[in-house]
Design an enzyme around this catalytic site. Structure first.
Site, PDB file in Angstrom:
ATOM      1  N   ARG A   1      -2.114  11.408  -4.408  1.00 45.61           N
ATOM      2  CA  ARG A   1      -2.962  10.237  -4.626  1.00 45.61           C
ATOM      3  C   ARG A   1      -4.403  10.480  -4.209  1.00 45.61           C
ATOM      4  NH1 ARG A   1       1.644   6.261  -4.215  1.00 45.61           N
ATOM      5  NH2 ARG A   1       0.868   4.209  -4.689  1.00 45.61           N
TER       6      ARG A   1
ATOM      7  N   ARG B   1       7.369  -8.202 -10.994  1.00 43.63           N
ATOM      8  CA  ARG B   1       8.270  -7.421 -10.133  1.00 43.63           C
ATOM      9  C   ARG B   1       8.439  -8.116  -8.778  1.00 43.63           C
ATOM     10  NH1 ARG B   1       6.541  -1.371  -9.083  1.00 43.63           N
ATOM     11  NH2 ARG B   1       5.095  -2.236  -7.598  1.00 43.63           N
TER      12      ARG B   1
ATOM     13  N   ARG C   1      -4.792  -2.502  -4.014  1.00 42.16           N
ATOM     14  CA  ARG C   1      -4.109  -1.267  -4.432  1.00 42.16           C
ATOM     15  C   ARG C   1      -4.752  -0.696  -5.697  1.00 42.16           C
ATOM     16  NH1 ARG C   1       2.047  -2.260  -4.751  1.00 42.16           N
ATOM     17  NH2 ARG C   1       2.100  -0.015  -5.006  1.00 42.16           N
TER      18      ARG C   1
ATOM     19  N   LYS D   1       6.112   4.282 -13.505  1.00 50.25           N
ATOM     20  CA  LYS D   1       6.455   5.668 -13.145  1.00 50.25           C
ATOM     21  C   LYS D   1       7.924   5.773 -12.728  1.00 50.25           C
ATOM     22  CE  LYS D   1       3.066   6.011 -10.021  1.00 50.25           C
ATOM     23  NZ  LYS D   1       2.240   4.790 -10.144  1.00 50.25           N
TER      24      LYS D   1
ATOM     25  N   ARG E   1       9.594  -8.780  -3.481  1.00 45.84           N
ATOM     26  CA  ARG E   1       8.810  -7.860  -2.646  1.00 45.84           C
ATOM     27  C   ARG E   1       7.631  -8.591  -2.044  1.00 45.84           C
ATOM     28  NH1 ARG E   1       8.242  -1.910  -5.261  1.00 45.84           N
ATOM     29  NH2 ARG E   1       6.330  -1.954  -4.067  1.00 45.84           N
TER      30      ARG E   1
END
Ligand code: AMP
Length: 187
Positions: A87, A126, A143, A13, A132
């Site tokens: 969400r 990622r 998630r 996104k 991260r």
């Protein structure tokens, strides 16, 4: 143009948002970015949100809808695209109220479709690139579960209002951008 970028975590996104911003000049609003900034700055909202984010859970609706309410109110007539919001059904309904109050509506929801396995691999990649720490495997799975349970029902909601456009989110980034563009130019 008022858009929602919709899809599971890791669907791309943010990447597509960069293309759209460059082409159409609409503001990119990511609740995840706003919340991470609040956590970094140690604000009251940040401290509260962190406990949910650390577990891969959703931050309570009141907190995120207030963020969106404030952001949208500063934009005036300018277009925007929302990334990571809404969400939950509750958030989607609040967004409708906010927009209706301003005499506006969502023009399109771009649903980036990416299979689970691909999403997991992208997030792991990622994590390595960005370092991260929030993306451990358990967290990723949680998630995705949260997405399935609480967020994916929004597809039906937006299909019902006639603004949902599914786009295949797999393949070259530039090809995906062309598909997204194909939807936007017909709006
Ligand atoms: P994101 O970068 O969009 O994946 O968001 C990172 C985290 O911020 C999520 O896992 C949630 O904990 C929180 N978050 C972001 N947007 C929302 C939202 N609309 N509702 C609830 N929590 C959110």
């Amino acid at each position: 143009m008022r858009l929602i970028l919709f899809g599971p975590p890791g669907a791309g996104k943010g990447t597509q948002a960069d293309f759209i911003r460059e082409k159409y000049g609409v503001e990119h609003i990511s609740t995840g970015d706003v919340l991470r900034e609040a956590v970094k700055n140690g604000t009251e909202v940040g401290l509260y949100a962190k406990s949910f984010m650390d577990k891969g859970e959703l931050v309570p609706d009141e907190v995120v809808t207030e963020i969106i309410r404030q952001k949208i109110s500063t934009l005036g007539e300018a277009g925007f695209m929302l990334d990571g919001f809404p969400r939950t059904l509750e958030q989607a309904k609040c967004l409708e109220d906010i927009l209706t109050g301003a005499g506006a509506a969502i023009d399109a929801v771009i649903f980036l479709e990416v299979p689970d396995q691909e999403v997991i691999q992208r997030i792991i990649r990622r994590q390595k690139i960005e370092g991260r720490q929030d993306d451990t495997e358990d967290l990723i799975k949680n998630r995705l579960r949260v997405y399935k349970d609480q967020t994916s029902p929004l597809k039906d909601f937006y299909e019902g209002t006639g603004v949902l456009h599914a786009v295949e989110g797999v393949g070259e980034i530039s090809d995906i951008a062309v598909r997204v563009e194909g939807v936007l130019k017909n709006l």
